[in-house]
Enzyme design. Structure first.
Site, mmCIF file in Angstrom:
data_model
loop_
_atom_site.group_PDB
_atom_site.id
_atom_site.type_symbol
_atom_site.label_atom_id
_atom_site.label_comp_id
_atom_site.label_asym_id
_atom_site.label_seq_id
_atom_site.Cartn_x
_atom_site.Cartn_y
_atom_site.Cartn_z
ATOM 1 N N GLY A 71 -45.585 5.527 -90.660
ATOM 2 C CA GLY A 71 -44.865 4.307 -91.012
ATOM 3 C C GLY A 71 -43.546 4.604 -91.707
ATOM 4 N N ASP A 72 -42.913 3.576 -92.232
ATOM 5 C CA ASP A 72 -41.581 3.775 -92.808
ATOM 6 C C ASP A 72 -41.617 4.712 -94.010
ATOM 7 O OD1 ASP A 72 -42.929 1.700 -94.155
ATOM 8 O OD2 ASP A 72 -41.067 1.004 -95.048
ATOM 9 N N ARG A 83 -52.212 10.053 -97.741
ATOM 10 C CA ARG A 83 -51.034 9.694 -98.543
ATOM 11 C C ARG A 83 -50.948 10.781 -99.607
ATOM 12 N NH1 ARG A 83 -49.915 4.348 -96.610
ATOM 13 N NH2 ARG A 83 -51.832 3.384 -95.933
ATOM 14 N N ARG A 128 -65.550 -26.845 -87.772
ATOM 15 C CA ARG A 128 -65.176 -26.220 -89.033
ATOM 16 C C ARG A 128 -63.732 -25.745 -89.008
ATOM 17 N NH1 ARG A 128 -70.389 -22.808 -89.960
ATOM 18 N NH2 ARG A 128 -71.431 -24.344 -91.252
ATOM 19 N N ARG A 178 -57.312 -2.148 -87.576
ATOM 20 C CA ARG A 178 -56.760 -0.806 -87.460
ATOM 21 C C ARG A 178 -57.558 0.077 -86.496
ATOM 22 N NH1 ARG A 178 -53.058 1.353 -90.716
ATOM 23 N NH2 ARG A 178 -52.948 0.162 -92.609
ATOM 24 N N ARG A 190 -48.295 -6.794 -94.993
ATOM 25 C CA ARG A 190 -47.868 -7.029 -96.378
ATOM 26 C C ARG A 190 -46.438 -7.556 -96.437
ATOM 27 N NH1 ARG A 190 -48.564 -1.444 -98.522
ATOM 28 N NH2 ARG A 190 -49.135 -1.073 -96.378
ATOM 29 N N ASP A 219 -48.409 -2.807 -88.282
ATOM 30 C CA ASP A 219 -47.667 -3.997 -88.728
ATOM 31 C C ASP A 219 -46.467 -4.354 -87.854
ATOM 32 O OD1 ASP A 219 -49.397 -4.105 -90.813
ATOM 33 O OD2 ASP A 219 -48.033 -3.282 -92.307
HETATM 34 P P1 ATP Z 1 -48.146 2.530 -93.655
HETATM 35 O O1 ATP Z 1 -47.141 1.713 -92.893
HETATM 36 O O2 ATP Z 1 -49.465 2.575 -93.021
HETATM 37 O O3 ATP Z 1 -48.197 2.224 -95.117
HETATM 38 P P2 ATP Z 1 -46.463 4.710 -94.363
HETATM 39 O O4 ATP Z 1 -46.017 5.925 -93.633
HETATM 40 O O5 ATP Z 1 -45.385 3.726 -94.717
HETATM 41 O O6 ATP Z 1 -47.621 4.052 -93.528
HETATM 42 P P3 ATP Z 1 -46.756 5.536 -97.125
HETATM 43 O O7 ATP Z 1 -47.951 5.605 -97.980
HETATM 44 O O8 ATP Z 1 -45.611 4.699 -97.557
HETATM 45 O O9 ATP Z 1 -47.247 5.152 -95.678
HETATM 46 O O10 ATP Z 1 -46.177 7.023 -96.904
HETATM 47 C C1 ATP Z 1 -47.032 8.069 -96.481
HETATM 48 C C2 ATP Z 1 -46.677 9.341 -97.197
HETATM 49 O O11 ATP Z 1 -45.326 9.691 -96.907
HETATM 50 C C3 ATP Z 1 -46.731 9.263 -98.713
HETATM 51 O O12 ATP Z 1 -48.027 9.424 -99.230
HETATM 52 C C4 ATP Z 1 -45.831 10.410 -99.125
HETATM 53 O O13 ATP Z 1 -46.512 11.635 -99.066
HETATM 54 C C5 ATP Z 1 -44.762 10.387 -98.044
HETATM 55 N N1 ATP Z 1 -43.607 9.645 -98.560
HETATM 56 C C6 ATP Z 1 -43.387 8.331 -98.508
HETATM 57 N N2 ATP Z 1 -42.224 8.016 -99.093
HETATM 58 C C7 ATP Z 1 -41.694 9.177 -99.546
HETATM 59 C C8 ATP Z 1 -40.513 9.553 -100.252
HETATM 60 N N3 ATP Z 1 -39.636 8.628 -100.622
HETATM 61 N N4 ATP Z 1 -40.308 10.855 -100.533
HETATM 62 C C9 ATP Z 1 -41.198 11.777 -100.148
HETATM 63 N N5 ATP Z 1 -42.336 11.485 -99.499
HETATM 64 C C10 ATP Z 1 -42.591 10.225 -99.206
#
Ligand code: ATP
Length: 759
Positions: free
Chosen positions: A122-123, A92, A205, A306, A214, A170
């Site tokens: 992810g999103d 991240r 039990r 996971r 989440r 998820d």
């Molecule tokens: P998970 O579903 O496992 O949480 P995810 O892809 O949604 O996966 P996030 O931590 O939300 O995980 O996003 C991963 C990385 O994507 C972030 O650490 C960041 O670097 C980048 N990112 C997320 N949102 C943005 C944004 N709005 N602008 C720029 N980068 C972003």
């Protein structure tokens, strides 16, 4: 001079099983199409950190081994298909969220001359990718203005192509029925809850189990459905009223009084009450202890969900999506929006990335706003139906007669053909749902043999307890197809037991048997009842149905065995030829070949020619001479009458003996056994629920019909039994049309040998 296109691939956010399979597929599909591929290690953080590369002259400078952006070659992604996590790392990145960080990322991508990205995450990750693409022209212009790049580089990289693959355990992404990793997480969850159930039953039990999710209750809901849990709490549909604890305790108490020894409550980590207050497992435990005096324990499954090797579904999903992502990159133009490649109704599906992200956020927003009806609507019909069905199945006893249909009916249910994991789950669901609507369900033992001989008994709510999770057939099954001499006996039993409808859960022989009765309904008026076949066969060889109950379990049984076989052969210069079931249908062979990276799959549909064998042998010899350590070939049990697996083994062993050894592995009935996978349990429950409604509706008609249940693009449909002869190749006991044949071609591209330039 024409230069090759360059594609970057990254995994970002939380890791999910299947990411490796997606990376492998992107890398090999791209290389096969003449594209250079670069891994961006550690997600967006790696893109910001970049690596040693000359911005002035990117194609001449080799990146160092520590760089976060490195070219991947064909064999760099060998042996990763079965591995959980992601070999290119994920992170991240706070830096990427800043403009300065993204500017640095542009520098690094330009330094490697990269034209597009496949972002797997992810999103959050996909939102980041979309924003990055939107900002790209402006960031490139800034570098040009600063004199860091010349006009030629700026001109060549006016746009960045983005293709997103949704990877999250998820299953919270709009635009794809399933996200990469969800099926595997559901496996881990189901295995854990099945194990907890047995210890819970021993001690009488209660266990409160927290699962991931989440903002999305998919894992909790489907996990509860698959494990026959007694209560579930999900974010999209908080329990009604301020006294939900009372209601929960009443249902659990009633379950105990009816003789249930184990009680399982599944709680999604994001579960809340109607006022938005989180519901923790500890709180549920305290409630059960205080109000019921239960010895309740909490288990938080956490990151176990996971981890581990991806399931067959996740491997194949990732492989197909990765391949389609490269196609999307190839066809993209500067005007093309960023796209998400997902799976809809069992087919690869492409949608505008931002629309999918917005819709995904809309569910979280609806939950935050307390608009739970909207949240459930946005999750879709299958999710809502699963929630309804679960609430009926969880009851300790059927609901009160006030809710029942007007006319009580009597249905008979039987299993037919070879056992398929999920048959019991389907019977349990049909029995409980029928009884709940006020009808009677008669269980017929050992298929049509039992119907002819009158081995029929009424099933009640408790007689199917525990059937949600077990393999085999508790009712007993047989391959008996009624002949003319049997019709009179069957008609008599139908009249004697006053049967208003027949529900057959089975495979090929079940369909044939149903067709026999259907064909005789003019001669035997007793056969004028609705007859419905629900597809259950590990072979997946039934007409009109994309995935029959049991096929997913068999596929996972195969890949688990093949993974072990492959591992045993590493470093021994051995080629394994694995013979799998399917009769004349190549589904199991093709899909297990795709999921295990088999070099070659032999199936009856394609036949086996001597010239193919010679070519494949030559490829194997060359491969082993170049350092290959293990070979894998999957052969359908009836691939060819003469060139069968024994013949192929002997041929390859003799001709290849200077270079490699050959071993045959016949997997046999282990493919048919074991407890059903979550997918088979969920599919079985869904089919039974929909099938039962069909039977009830038909039974009210003056001239009911006979049908078999199928799916097209994931949607259930009913096809008249009279269509069977037109839809099947009777000699080979398989449908004339088989949707999965097109995936065989992708398997060949990815698992064969590297193009000569890559060797
Ligand atoms: P998970 O579903 O496992 O949480 P995810 O892809 O949604 O996966 P996030 O931590 O939300 O995980 O996003 C991963 C990385 O994507 C972030 O650490 C960041 O670097 C980048 N990112 C997320 N949102 C943005 C944004 N709005 N602008 C720029 N980068 C972003």
């Amino acid at each position: 001079m024409h230069q090759k296109k360059r594609l970057g691939v990254l995994t970002s956010g939380g890791d999910s099983p299947g990411m490796n399979a997606a990376v492998r597929s992107v890398v090999r599909s791209a290389i096969a199409q003449g594209i250079d591929v670069f891994a961006i290690y550690e997600g967006y953080q790696g893109m910001v950190e970049g690596g040693q590369c000359d911005l002035e002259n990117p194609r001449r400078v080799a990146p160092d081994a520590e760089a976060c952006i490195r070219q991947l070659h064909w064999y760099d992604v060998a042996g990763i298909l079965h591995k959980g996590g992601t070999i290119i790392g994920t992170a991240r990145s706070a830096q990427f969220r800043t403009r300065e960080g993204r500017l640095q990322a542009v520098r690094n991508l330009l330094a490697h001359d990269i034209d597009g990205l496949v972002a797997i995450g992810g999103d959050g990750s996909l939102t980041g990718a979309h924003l990055f693409r939107r900002e790209w022209p402006e960031l490139v212009a800034e570098l040009l203005e600063r004199g860091e790049i010349d006009t030629e580089v700026a001109e060549r990289h006016r746009h960045l192509t983005i293709v997103g693959l949704a990877a999250s355990i998820d299953n919270d992404m709009y635009g794809s029925d399933m996200t990469i990793g969800t099926d595997t997480a559901l496996h881990r969850l189901t295995e854990a809850v099945d194990s907890i159930s047995s210890t819970a039953a021993s001690h009488q039990r209660t266990f409160v189990v927290e699962v991931m999710g989440r903002h999305c209750g998919y894992l909790a809901l489907m996990g509860a459905l698959a494990t026959g849990a007694d209560w579930v709490l999900i974010p999209e549909c908080p329990p009604e009223g301020d006294c939900w604890e009372e209601k929960m305790c009443q249902v659990l108490q009633a379950g105990r009084e009816s003789g249930r020894r184990d009680t399982i409550v599944i709680v999604a980590e994001g579960a809340k009450d109607r006022h938005g207050n989180p519901i923790s497992c500890e709180y549920v435990r305290q409630v059960l202890e205080e109000k019921l005096g239960e010895d309740a324990r909490v288990t938080i499954l956490g990151h176990v969900q996971r981890g581990g090797s991806p399931t067959a579904f996740d491997r194949n999903l990732s492989t197909l999506l990765g391949h389609a992502a490269v196609q999307a990159f190839q066809t993209a133009t500067p005007e093309t929006e960023s796209v998400l490649i997902g799976m809809r109704g069992n087919r690869v599906y492409q949608a505008p990335l931002m629309h999918c992200v917005e819709q995904t956020h809309a569910v979280s927003q609806a939950i935050a706003d307390g608009d739970y009806a909207k949240a459930m609507d946005l999750r879709g019909e299958n999710f809502k139906n699963a929630y309804q069905i679960l609430h009926t199945l969880m009851q300790a006893k059927p609901s009160t007669p006030a809710h029942h249909d007007l006319k009580p009916l009597r249905f008979a249910i039987l299993n037919c053909g070879a056992t398929a994991p999920g048959m019991n789950t389907a019977v349990r669901a049909a029995v409980r749902l029928a009884i709940d609507k006020g009808h009677t369900m008669l269980g017929v033992e050992h298929g049509f043999r039992g119907l002819i001989e009158g081995h029929i008994k009424e099933l009640n709510w408790l007689s199917v307890r525990g059937w949600a999770t077990t393999g085999g057939s508790e009712l007993g099954t047989s391959r008996k197809i009624p002949q003319s001499k049997d019709f009179y006996a069957i008609a008599r039993q139908i009249e004697r037991y006053d049967i208003n409808g027949l529900l057959i859960i089975g495979g090929w022989s079940g369909y044939q048997a149903a067709y026999q009765l259907y064909s005789q309904c003019e001669t035997f008026p007793a056969f004028n009842i609705p007859i419905l076949c629900i597809p259950a066969s590990i072979n997946n060889n039934l007409p009109g149905c994309e995935l029959s109950i049991g096929a997913d379990t068999a596929l996972n049984n195969i890949i688990e065995a093949v993974d072990k076989i492959k591992q045993s052969a590493v470093a021994s210069n051995r080629c394994f030829l694995v013979k799998v079931m399917g009769r004349y249908c190549g589904y199991l062979a093709v899909m297990s070949g795709l999921a295990t990276g088999a070099e070659r799959v032999y199936i009856n549909e394609e036949g086996v020619a001597l010239t193919d064998l010679q070519k494949d042998l030559a490829t194997l010899i060359t491969g082993f001479k170049q350092g290959k350590r293990v070979g894998l070939i999957i052969c359908n049990e009836n691939a060819h009458p003469v060139y069968d697996s024994d013949f192929i083994c002997d041929l390859f062993a003799e001709e290849g003996k200077e270079v490699f050894q050959v071993r045959e592995a016949i997997l046999g009935h282990l493919q048919q056994g074991g407890d059903p996978t979550p997918f088979d349990r969920i599919q079985a429950t869904r089919f039974s629920a929909i099938g039962l409604n069909f039977l009830i509706e038909q039974a009210q008609r003056p001239s009911p019909t006979g049908a078999f249940m199928g799916t097209e693009a994931g949607n259930v449909r009913f096809i008249d039994l009279g269509m069977i002869p037109r839809m099947v190749d009777k000699e080979h006991q398989r449908p004339k049309e088989q949707w999965w044949m097109e995936t065989a071609a992708i398997g060949k591209i990815l698992a064969h040998t590297a193009p000569t330039t890559q060797r």
